[in-house]
Write an enzyme that holds these catalytic residues in place. Structure first.
Site, PDB file in Angstrom:
ATOM      1  N   LYS A  71      -5.813   3.185  51.694  1.00 44.56           N
ATOM      2  CA  LYS A  71      -4.619   4.004  51.485  1.00 44.56           C
ATOM      3  C   LYS A  71      -4.927   5.472  51.754  1.00 44.56           C
ATOM      4  O   LYS A  71      -6.078   5.895  51.688  1.00 44.56           O
ATOM      5  CB  LYS A  71      -4.148   3.872  50.024  1.00 44.56           C
ATOM      6  CG  LYS A  71      -3.467   2.565  49.707  1.00 44.56           C
ATOM      7  CD  LYS A  71      -2.999   2.547  48.270  1.00 44.56           C
ATOM      8  CE  LYS A  71      -2.351   1.221  47.914  1.00 44.56           C
ATOM      9  NZ  LYS A  71      -1.117   0.933  48.636  1.00 44.56           N
TER      10      LYS A  71
ATOM     11  N   ARG B  76       0.372 -10.117  47.106  1.00 47.89           N
ATOM     12  CA  ARG B  76       0.889 -11.449  47.451  1.00 47.89           C
ATOM     13  C   ARG B  76      -0.249 -12.460  47.595  1.00 47.89           C
ATOM     14  O   ARG B  76      -0.045 -13.654  47.371  1.00 47.89           O
ATOM     15  CB  ARG B  76       1.752 -11.350  48.722  1.00 47.89           C
ATOM     16  CG  ARG B  76       1.023 -10.850  49.934  1.00 47.89           C
ATOM     17  CD  ARG B  76       1.972 -10.342  51.014  1.00 47.89           C
ATOM     18  NE  ARG B  76       2.410  -8.961  50.785  1.00 47.89           N
ATOM     19  CZ  ARG B  76       3.208  -8.279  51.598  1.00 47.89           C
ATOM     20  NH1 ARG B  76       3.687  -8.855  52.689  1.00 47.89           N
ATOM     21  NH2 ARG B  76       3.539  -7.030  51.335  1.00 47.89           N
TER      22      ARG B  76
HETATM   23  N1  BES Z   1       0.448  -1.917  45.072  1.00 46.84           N
HETATM   24  C1  BES Z   1       1.013  -1.688  46.348  1.00 46.84           C
HETATM   25  C2  BES Z   1       2.508  -1.426  46.277  1.00 46.84           C
HETATM   26  C3  BES Z   1       2.923  -0.063  45.801  1.00 46.84           C
HETATM   27  C4  BES Z   1       2.808   1.033  46.636  1.00 46.84           C
HETATM   28  C5  BES Z   1       3.488   0.106  44.568  1.00 46.84           C
HETATM   29  C6  BES Z   1       3.229   2.275  46.192  1.00 46.84           C
HETATM   30  C7  BES Z   1       3.920   1.336  44.142  1.00 46.84           C
HETATM   31  C8  BES Z   1       3.787   2.427  44.952  1.00 46.84           C
HETATM   32  C9  BES Z   1       0.804  -2.895  47.240  1.00 46.84           C
HETATM   33  O1  BES Z   1      -0.371  -3.594  47.050  1.00 46.84           O
HETATM   34  C10 BES Z   1       0.774  -2.390  48.642  1.00 46.84           C
HETATM   35  O2  BES Z   1      -0.124  -1.691  48.977  1.00 46.84           O
HETATM   36  N2  BES Z   1       1.771  -2.767  49.431  1.00 46.84           N
HETATM   37  C11 BES Z   1       1.877  -2.324  50.769  1.00 46.84           C
HETATM   38  C12 BES Z   1       2.280  -3.492  51.635  1.00 46.84           C
HETATM   39  C13 BES Z   1       2.187  -3.208  53.110  1.00 46.84           C
HETATM   40  C14 BES Z   1       0.748  -3.083  53.518  1.00 46.84           C
HETATM   41  C15 BES Z   1       2.840  -4.343  53.854  1.00 46.84           C
HETATM   42  C16 BES Z   1       2.927  -1.220  50.812  1.00 46.84           C
HETATM   43  O3  BES Z   1       3.936  -1.324  50.109  1.00 46.84           O
HETATM   44  O4  BES Z   1       2.711  -0.242  51.512  1.00 46.84           O
HETATM   45 MN    MN Z   2      -1.984  -2.747  48.205  1.00 50.27          MN
END
Ligand code: BES
Ligand code: MN
Ligand code: ZN
Length: 498
Positions: free
Chosen positions: A280, A354
């Protein structure tokens, strides 16, 4: 904080503080009228002078008003009588909490639940006193080293009712509200902890502790070896980039008969989501300690349910690990075999929620559940779609979806239905495996849920995406305890329907 109920329509109790409500235009609430009479028309005068117009959420503290039985009287503005509904009532209670916390009162009698509120019966009105006051007075267990601010002196709150019958209904409400507050506080405490403390092993230990505190809960914590034996290939793939070993937490509460099929609550317990190899961006990455909020809320809801001794059977399943980059981490293009047998191509290691949930949902099948509800901070896309106000709700079962939606309304912890299905699953096609773990940016919350849907065939299943609702950022940074109220209300309704 301790709550009880009393019968005291005439404001006679000599309390540290009496809390009475005043609507706009000098329209005194039931208890305010009594205080006005006791004090020779003091409240009326305050209005005439323009000192307390009764605006919703305003408060004014009177100390030792002559004639009143209480050492303090807290006036709370209720706004327009006609518009006084659930939201206004909650706001008045929140202001009450903040104002009370600033006084030296050790005990208070709240007369606000005597007022009628659109669509809220006595039980619910009393429940909201306990719930709102506790939630508002919640303190983050911080690690600041300076002088600790003194804990609030207020330890006892009585909810006043006009007669014994109402007081009995209110007592039930207070019991529910206090239990709800306890579950929310547990959830918030866990989520607010730093991720170097709140690890998968720590969560496992807290689940075992919960079972020691509440003997009606049976808890088991499975380690890496057992998770391997279960063939949870997707869960293990996420875990393997970290030096912290994963845990699968299973807590059972059987409040109904042994033949009643349980409701499974499945929580996402990523104690830190760095994104893994698909790392990230730095901004706000610290907030990914809250990525175990799904786990925190199912454990919190369980605490409330067992305290209320609800006649329902509940199995809480938490898959918990860290998502970290390392030489051992899962890579984009890796293909893993899930517990269900389906293969998944991991195109983005940041779509890890997921991956752990699909195995946890498959695991839930061994309990022959009446329904499975997973709770997860699953997608940033859900935050974009719904903001911080509604959790996303997806389901393959109309009845279950409506139950959860209605529970959210009753509990003031709302969820909004979003679509899933083949159209979105199309986006998850892979040339190399049964399914890919990401499907492009469009409809991100729906493709994520549709991935899980592929593992929930023949189950009555629902998914709550709480990425927007589980915590607040900015200066208010911290866990909200949502959706504990929604989950508990859903199970309370199920208990009643039996
Ligand atoms: N935990 C995150 C989702 C999230 C992001 C929650 C920001 C709250 C704030 C999840 O694991 C994630 O990283 N999801 C990605 C999915 C993408 C790679 C398809 C996302 O939402 O960017
Ligand atoms: Mn994630
Ligand atoms: Zn995540």
């Amino acid at each position: 904080m301790e709550f009880n109920t009393i019968v005291d329509a005439r404001v006679r109790k000599a309390a540290g503080c009496a809390v009475v409500g005043i609507y706009e235009q000098g329209d005194l609430g039931l208890a305010a009228r009594q205080v006005d009479a006791q004090t020779g028309g003091l409240l009326g005068k305050l209005h005439t002078r323009g000192d307390f117009p009764g605006k919703l959420g305003d408060t004014l503290l009177l100390t030792e008003p002559r004639g009143a039985p209480a050492a303090r009287v807290l006036l709370v503005g209720l706004g327009s009588r006609k518009a006084f509904g659930r939201k206004q009532y909650r706001k008045a209670l929140q202001s009450t909490a903040s104002a009370l916390a600033k006084t030296g009162a050790r005990d208070a009698v709240v007369y606000l639940a005597m007022e009628s509120v659109a669509q809220l019966d006595v039980t619910h009105r009393a429940r909201m006193v306990a719930e709102s006051l506790s939630a508002q007075l919640y303190k983050i267990p911080d690690l600041k080293t300076g002088a600790k601010p003194k804990p609030p002196r207020l330890t006892r709150v009585s909810v006043a009712m006009a007669d014994a019958a109402a007081s009995k209904s209110a007592a039930e409400g207070v019991r529910i509200g206090a239990a709800m507050a306890g579950g929310m506080a547990l959830s918030r405490d866990l989520a607010n902890l730093p991720p170097n403390v709140c690890t998968p092993r720590y969560l496992g230990a807290r689940a075992l502790q919960l079972a020691r505190d509440w003997p009606d809960i049976k808890a088991r914590v499975l380690g890496e070896r057992e998770i391997k034996a279960l063939k949870m290939g997707a869960f293990l793939a996420v875990a393997k980039g970290s030096v912290e070993p994963p845990r699968l937490i299973v807590c059972e509460y059987r409040g109904a008969g042994p033949k009643v099929a349980p409701v499974c609550l499945v929580g996402k317990g990523i104690t830190f989501d760095s994104g893994g190899i698909s790392l990230k961006d730095p901004p706000a990455m610290d907030e990914m300690k809250f990525d175990m909020s799904g786990a925190a809320t199912v454990l919190g809801a369980l605490r409330t349910i067992v305290e209320l001794e609800l006649p329902v059977n509940v199995v809480v399943i938490v898959a918990t690990c860290e998502n970290m980059p390392s030489g051992a981490a899962v890579k984009p293009a890796d293909i893993v075999t899930t517990m269900s047998g389906q293969t998944v191509e991991v195109l983005n290691t940041d779509a890890e929620g997921r991956l752990i949930l699909c195995d946890a949902i498959t695991y839930s099948r061994r309990f022959k559940p009446a329904a499975v509800v997973d709770v997860a901070t699953l997608t940033g896309a859900c935050v974009i779609a719904l903001g911080n106000h509604f959790s996303g709700l997806m389901s393959n079962d109309e009845t279950l979806a409506r139950e959860l939606e209605a529970a959210g309304v009753r509990a003031d912890d709302r969820a909004w239905r979003m679509p899933i299905g083949e159209e979105y699953a199309e986006q998850l096609k892979s040339n190399f495996a049964d399914i890919a773990n990401v499907g492009g940016r469009e409809g991100g919350a729906c493709t994520a849920a549709s991935f899980l849907w592929k593992f929930a065939k023949d189950l009555k299943w629902a998914h709550l995406d709480i990425a927007g609702t589980a915590w607040l950022g900015g200066s208010q940074k911290g866990s909200t305890g949502r959706p504990v109220p929604l989950l508990v209300d859903f199970l309370m309704q199920r208990a009643q329907a039996k």
